[in-house]
Design an enzyme around this catalytic site. Structure first.
Site, PDB file in Angstrom:
ATOM      1  N   PHE B 119      16.736  37.678  44.405  1.00 47.39           N
ATOM      2  CA  PHE B 119      18.039  37.298  43.882  1.00 47.39           C
ATOM      3  C   PHE B 119      18.961  38.501  43.958  1.00 47.39           C
ATOM      4  O   PHE B 119      18.483  39.651  43.983  1.00 47.39           O
ATOM      5  CB  PHE B 119      17.909  36.824  42.427  1.00 47.39           C
ATOM      6  CG  PHE B 119      18.554  35.487  42.174  1.00 47.39           C
ATOM      7  CD1 PHE B 119      19.807  35.392  41.606  1.00 47.39           C
ATOM      8  CD2 PHE B 119      17.878  34.327  42.517  1.00 47.39           C
ATOM      9  CE1 PHE B 119      20.403  34.164  41.377  1.00 47.39           C
ATOM     10  CE2 PHE B 119      18.457  33.079  42.285  1.00 47.39           C
ATOM     11  CZ  PHE B 119      19.727  33.006  41.715  1.00 47.39           C
ATOM     12  N   GLN B 239      33.362  36.820  35.835  1.00 47.84           N
ATOM     13  CA  GLN B 239      32.691  36.757  37.131  1.00 47.84           C
ATOM     14  C   GLN B 239      33.109  35.537  37.935  1.00 47.84           C
ATOM     15  O   GLN B 239      33.095  34.408  37.434  1.00 47.84           O
ATOM     16  CB  GLN B 239      31.182  36.703  36.949  1.00 47.84           C
ATOM     17  CG  GLN B 239      30.421  36.669  38.284  1.00 47.84           C
ATOM     18  CD  GLN B 239      28.936  36.714  38.050  1.00 47.84           C
ATOM     19  OE1 GLN B 239      28.310  35.697  37.799  1.00 47.84           O
ATOM     20  NE2 GLN B 239      28.363  37.895  38.125  1.00 47.84           N
ATOM     21  N   HIS B 241      31.700  33.579  40.864  1.00 50.19           N
ATOM     22  CA  HIS B 241      30.508  33.385  41.672  1.00 50.19           C
ATOM     23  C   HIS B 241      30.962  33.189  43.119  1.00 50.19           C
ATOM     24  O   HIS B 241      31.859  32.395  43.384  1.00 50.19           O
ATOM     25  CB  HIS B 241      29.753  32.158  41.170  1.00 50.19           C
ATOM     26  CG  HIS B 241      28.386  32.004  41.738  1.00 50.19           C
ATOM     27  ND1 HIS B 241      28.158  31.725  43.066  1.00 50.19           N
ATOM     28  CD2 HIS B 241      27.168  32.082  41.165  1.00 50.19           C
ATOM     29  CE1 HIS B 241      26.856  31.651  43.270  1.00 50.19           C
ATOM     30  NE2 HIS B 241      26.227  31.860  42.135  1.00 50.19           N
ATOM     31  N   LEU B 251      28.955  24.752  41.857  1.00 51.05           N
ATOM     32  CA  LEU B 251      28.149  25.912  42.212  1.00 51.05           C
ATOM     33  C   LEU B 251      27.096  25.627  43.264  1.00 51.05           C
ATOM     34  O   LEU B 251      26.377  24.648  43.180  1.00 51.05           O
ATOM     35  CB  LEU B 251      27.457  26.389  40.938  1.00 51.05           C
ATOM     36  CG  LEU B 251      26.823  27.763  41.034  1.00 51.05           C
ATOM     37  CD1 LEU B 251      27.910  28.805  41.143  1.00 51.05           C
ATOM     38  CD2 LEU B 251      25.980  28.020  39.803  1.00 51.05           C
ATOM     39  N   ARG B 285      27.055  39.822  42.635  1.00 47.48           N
ATOM     40  CA  ARG B 285      28.061  38.783  42.848  1.00 47.48           C
ATOM     41  C   ARG B 285      29.490  39.286  42.966  1.00 47.48           C
ATOM     42  O   ARG B 285      30.268  38.734  43.743  1.00 47.48           O
ATOM     43  CB  ARG B 285      28.000  37.769  41.716  1.00 47.48           C
ATOM     44  CG  ARG B 285      26.738  36.957  41.771  1.00 47.48           C
ATOM     45  CD  ARG B 285      26.603  36.110  40.549  1.00 47.48           C
ATOM     46  NE  ARG B 285      25.397  35.315  40.601  1.00 47.48           N
ATOM     47  CZ  ARG B 285      25.028  34.479  39.645  1.00 47.48           C
ATOM     48  NH1 ARG B 285      25.784  34.354  38.570  1.00 47.48           N
ATOM     49  NH2 ARG B 285      23.916  33.802  39.754  1.00 47.48           N
ATOM     50  N   HIS B 355      33.121  31.609  37.079  1.00 46.72           N
ATOM     51  CA  HIS B 355      31.773  31.203  36.707  1.00 46.72           C
ATOM     52  C   HIS B 355      31.300  31.678  35.346  1.00 46.72           C
ATOM     53  O   HIS B 355      30.741  30.897  34.565  1.00 46.72           O
ATOM     54  CB  HIS B 355      30.817  31.711  37.787  1.00 46.72           C
ATOM     55  CG  HIS B 355      29.406  31.292  37.614  1.00 46.72           C
ATOM     56  ND1 HIS B 355      29.034  29.972  37.534  1.00 46.72           N
ATOM     57  CD2 HIS B 355      28.253  32.008  37.506  1.00 46.72           C
ATOM     58  CE1 HIS B 355      27.714  29.902  37.382  1.00 46.72           C
ATOM     59  NE2 HIS B 355      27.218  31.114  37.367  1.00 46.72           N
ATOM     60  N   ARG B 397      27.628  40.517  35.877  1.00 52.79           N
ATOM     61  CA  ARG B 397      26.294  40.038  35.536  1.00 52.79           C
ATOM     62  C   ARG B 397      25.493  39.761  36.803  1.00 52.79           C
ATOM     63  O   ARG B 397      26.006  39.206  37.785  1.00 52.79           O
ATOM     64  CB  ARG B 397      26.392  38.754  34.713  1.00 52.79           C
ATOM     65  CG  ARG B 397      25.031  38.139  34.418  1.00 52.79           C
ATOM     66  CD  ARG B 397      25.121  36.943  33.492  1.00 52.79           C
ATOM     67  NE  ARG B 397      25.641  35.731  34.081  1.00 52.79           N
ATOM     68  CZ  ARG B 397      25.003  34.956  34.945  1.00 52.79           C
ATOM     69  NH1 ARG B 397      23.811  35.283  35.363  1.00 52.79           N
ATOM     70  NH2 ARG B 397      25.573  33.853  35.400  1.00 52.79           N
TER      71      ARG B 397
END
Lengths: 237, 582
Positions: B119, B239, B241, B251, B285, B355, B397
């Site tokens: 990730f 944030q 995304h 998303l 991100r 997001h 994040r």
């Protein structure tokens, strides 16, 4: 496109019976029906009431009856229900649950029967530390019912619940039970036998398949009910 | 309207991952606990989380909580309070095992252990290479967590007040006395007299035009506390995304890139090579979202129009049908439903979408709400989850860290609440406890109805997206702040067309809009003040990170229509801030 949305209205404080109200709206074929309802509420009639949250088919808030079929409003595009200018689309609340206001229904009974099947892990044993070991094959056994978002589309589509046996716990409760019955970590059928092995449990299902047809998560609902029926029969032998 | 009174030891507002986990902890023993939520618990937005929950289990390759903590700190561009990150990473391991033991149906490795995937921003050995740390359940990890926690609440007979909307928090100086909520079914007001209240109301992405957030995510907990003088922390860090479905904001999980998906510009180039040579598409991100916007601004989007509604492509077609159907089934479903596109065959058109709010209600590591930048506690008031700012995410994040945040800090706060209520005493409930709320509602109902609500809402969302979005500039932010002040005034004059008591969603939407308006103003003002670029806060007029002047948390108070600011030092006790490259 210019489409007529015929929406069932009901105001409990008005003393009037439920009745359809038509809204003529310019829409794009790719618009979600939820987008249309929000547009109507925010631009044409602020009193229109309906539940909605995620707007992409994962929360289950906006299940309703669209052109006679149970669907999620946010997963139904205009082009899915109509092709031509001037067409009419009918939007009504879910059946078999008491009407609260407009497209909002009372989910109390739906959640009550869900709780009856003990929808939580009843472990066989807890590992000393770390995770229970579960093979990918075992994990696959109960994958289908884990998708359930408790939207009540299946419950509302069921002719048994609607007419022949309103005491039937309904397809969703059985799906939720099967999620645990076939989970290798769970004690399975035994703790839930009483509610499932009952005339209002799985045996109330007549195999109409409406639930399977309408499930927005593509769960093989009838198949799951039949798995439990088969297991109950087998255990008796 | 009728006023009802209840007494509980602890009340939790919000029934997502953090709220439910707190409820499980807080309700142990004899503590009388209630959860109030404006939606049915299983409709909470935790259920939309897709990719995974990060924990250094090391099931597929060597991993350590220390590495996870470091990645979190660097991922947050060094604005993270480092002890909080250490706790997050350490407690994550047992938290994931606990979830599994409670029934969470994780995907499995061939030998039956919890499966993990790569990730963005998660690395081994302090940035050496991507590491498989994200524990996942298909691409519906959040759904599984929410369902599992709700199932456990049923098992433990937690009390729920469903479809109650938070209106007010009752404070006596720095002590919490209770909360006030609107019962949507009747229009009645409920006063909850309580020793402890925990806010877990989630995010506030609905400030922006294109968002992955649910309609319900209107930052109610933040707005209610802000109205009572509690400052909000780091609100400028929001944030975006990188991969939302173009035009819709829905998303598409980072997990697609975790499985090998690649971002391509209009020329078919893997442009992340130029922005993050080591981590490429698995960079954090903020960097990926900024890279996408840079490509679009340079005319290399899919359409090639920098000023238009342009986008880029997320190509997963090389992953093969089996991987996509088995590990990313919901993504396939979204693409087919909304785009009539099969990701097995074609690349997905994507654009950044608002997001996650890194900022929010300031708390310490036990979840206790802070009254100011000095660290004074408001006794009996807690916050956890996205609405809280510990700060464990800092300026940006990492993916999979939110689900961990919910369970780790939800659990800690719940445990603290449980201990606190054993020895705490109730505050005195004032006789006019519900007056503020009743007045607010009556005013809205009495104002003459107007159709302006939608145009005000649309303008707020549009200017926030454009001027307080991915790339920001001082003059545009200042214009936005000034305009938001005007819009905010206008909202207070609007009435509601719906005069019903029962299920008045028109009233609810207007109360939510008031909340969003306050939070938009706080966000724009905080962003304007921070004259540097850090993490998700990227400025065209101040392009560099400025640790000398801005290595601190922003506190912004909006009381009686006045904005005031403070700062709080960052906990840098473990790692020294370094330039952030991947």
């Amino acid at each position: 496109m210019n489409i007529i949305f015929s929406v069932l209205r009901y105001d409990p404080e008005s003393g009037k019976e439920p009745a359809f109200q038509d809204f003529q709206v310019d829409v794009k074929p790719s618009d979600r029906l939820l987008d249309v309802l929000v547009y109507i509420k925010r631009n044409l009639d602020n009193t229109l009431s309906f539940r909605r949250s995620c707007a992409h088919g994962v929360c289950g808030s906006d299940a309703m009856t669209i052109n006679g079929v149970e669907r999620l409003a946010c997963k139904t595009l205009v082009q899915d229900v109509t092709q031509a200018d001037g067409d009419k689309v009918t939007i009504e609340p879910l059946k078999s649950l008491p009407l609260q206001r407009d497209l909002m229904v009372d989910y109390t009974r739906f959640f009550d029967v869900y709780r009856l099947v003990k929808p939580f892990l009843i472990p066989i044993e807890q590992p000393d530390e770390k995770e229970n070991i579960q093979s990918p094959e075992d994990r696959k056994q109960f994958d289908d019912p884990t998708k359930c978002i408790l939207c009540a589309s299946c419950y509302a589509s069921c002719p048994v619940v609607a007419e022949t046996n309103p005491e039937f716990i309904g397809p969703a409760a059985v799906v939720q039970a099967s999620r645990f019955v076939f989970d290798s970590r769970d004690q399975g059928l035994e703790p839930r036998k009483e509610v499932l092995d009952d005339k209002n449990g799985v045996w109330a299902c007549d195999g109409h398949f409406n639930c399977t047809k309408v499930c927005p998560r593509g769960i093989k609902v009838t198949k799951n009910i039949n798995f439990i029926k088969r297991k109950l029969k087998k255990d008796k032998e | 309207m009728n006023i009802h009174k209840h007494e509980f030891d602890a009340v939790i507002i919000g029934s997502g991952g953090a709220g439910l986990y707190t409820a499980l902890e807080a309700s142990r023993g004899t503590s009388r606990t209630a959860v109030i939520s404006k939606v049915f618990p299983i409709r909470s937005h935790t259920g939309a989380a897709q990719g995974g929950i990060g924990a250094a289990l090391g099931n597929l390759e060597e991993d350590k909580p220390e590495w996870h903590a470091f990645d979190t700190v660097k991922g947050g561009d060094y604005l993270v309070d480092q002890q909080a990150a250490v706790i997050l990473a350490q407690d994550a391991v047992q938290a994931v095992y606990d979830l599994e033991n409670r029934g969470l149906p994780f995907n499995r490795t061939p030998d039956g252990r919890i499966d993990q995937r790569m990730f963005g921003g998660h690395t081994r050995n302090f940035g050496e290479a991507p590491v498989r740390r994200a524990c996942y359940a298909a691409d519906r990890t959040g759904h599984m967590i929410l369902q599992t926690l709700y199932q456990q609440c049923i098992k433990n007979e937690v009390s729920f007040y469903d479809e109650f909307h938070l209106l007010d928090v009752l404070l006596d100086g720095h002590k919490c006395i209770g909360v006030v909520a609107l019962e949507l079914a009747t229009g009645d007001i409920h006063v909850f007299h309580t020793k402890a209240a925990l806010i877990a109301t989630g995010g506030f992405g609905r400030m922006f035009k294109t968002t992955s957030n649910a309609y319900a995510n209107t930052g109610d907990g933040l707005a209610v506390l802000a109205r009572r003088g509690v400052p909000m922390e780091d609100m400028e860090f929001f944030q975006f995304h990188p991969t939302g479905i173009h035009g819709m904001g829905i998303l598409i999980t980072e997990g697609v890139r975790g499985e090998g998906g690649i971002l391509k510009n209009g020329k078919g180039e893997r442009f992340m090579e130029h922005y993050a040579p080591t981590l490429l598409d698995l960079a954090p991100r903020d960097m990926v979202a900024q890279a996408i916007m840079s490509e679009i601004h340079a005319g290399r989007g899919a359409i090639g129009d920098p000023d238009g509604d342009d986008f880029v492509y997320l190509d997963a077609s090389h992953l093969g049908r089996e991987v996509l159907e088995k590990k990313l089934p919901d993504i396939c479903d979204f693409c087919r439903t909304y785009l009539s596109l099969d990701p097995v065959e074609k690349p997905i058109p994507v654009h950044p979408t608002a997001h996650y709010g890194m900022g929010g209600i300031p708390t310490d590591i036990e979840g206790r709400v802070l009254a100011n930048g000095k660290g004074d506690i408001i006794e009996g008031l807690y916050a956890a989850g996205e609405c809280a700012c510990v700060s464990v995410h800092g300026a940006n994040r990492l993916g999979t860290n939110s689900l961990v945040d919910l369970v780790v800090f939800g659990r800690r706060a719940g445990q603290h609440v449980n201990e606190f209520v054993q020895q705490a005493s109730f505050g005195t409930l004032p006789s006019d406890a519900s007056d503020f709320s009743a007045d607010m509602i009556n005013r809205v109902l009495a104002n003459s109805g107007s159709q302006d609500t939608e145009s005000i809402r649309n303008e707020m969302k549009r200017i926030m997206m454009k001027n307080v979005g991915i790339y920001r500039r001082g003059d545009q932010m200042d214009q936005t702040t000034a305009r938001l002040k005007q819009l905010r005034e206008a909202v207070l004059q609007i009435g509601v067309g719906d005069k019903n008591k029962a299920y008045n969603s028109g009233l609810l939407e207007l109360l939510e809009l008031q909340n969003l308006m306050d939070l938009s103003l706080i966000t724009a003002a905080s962003a304007s003040l921070r004259k540097e670029s850090r993490g998700a806060h990227a400025r065209e007029d101040y392009t560099e990170r400025d640790d000398t002047n801005f290595l601190n948390h922003t506190f912004c108070q909006l009381k009686d229509d006045k904005l005031s600011f403070d700062t709080k030092p960052v906990d840098l006790s473990v790692w020294e801030p370094k330039p952030r490259t991947y």
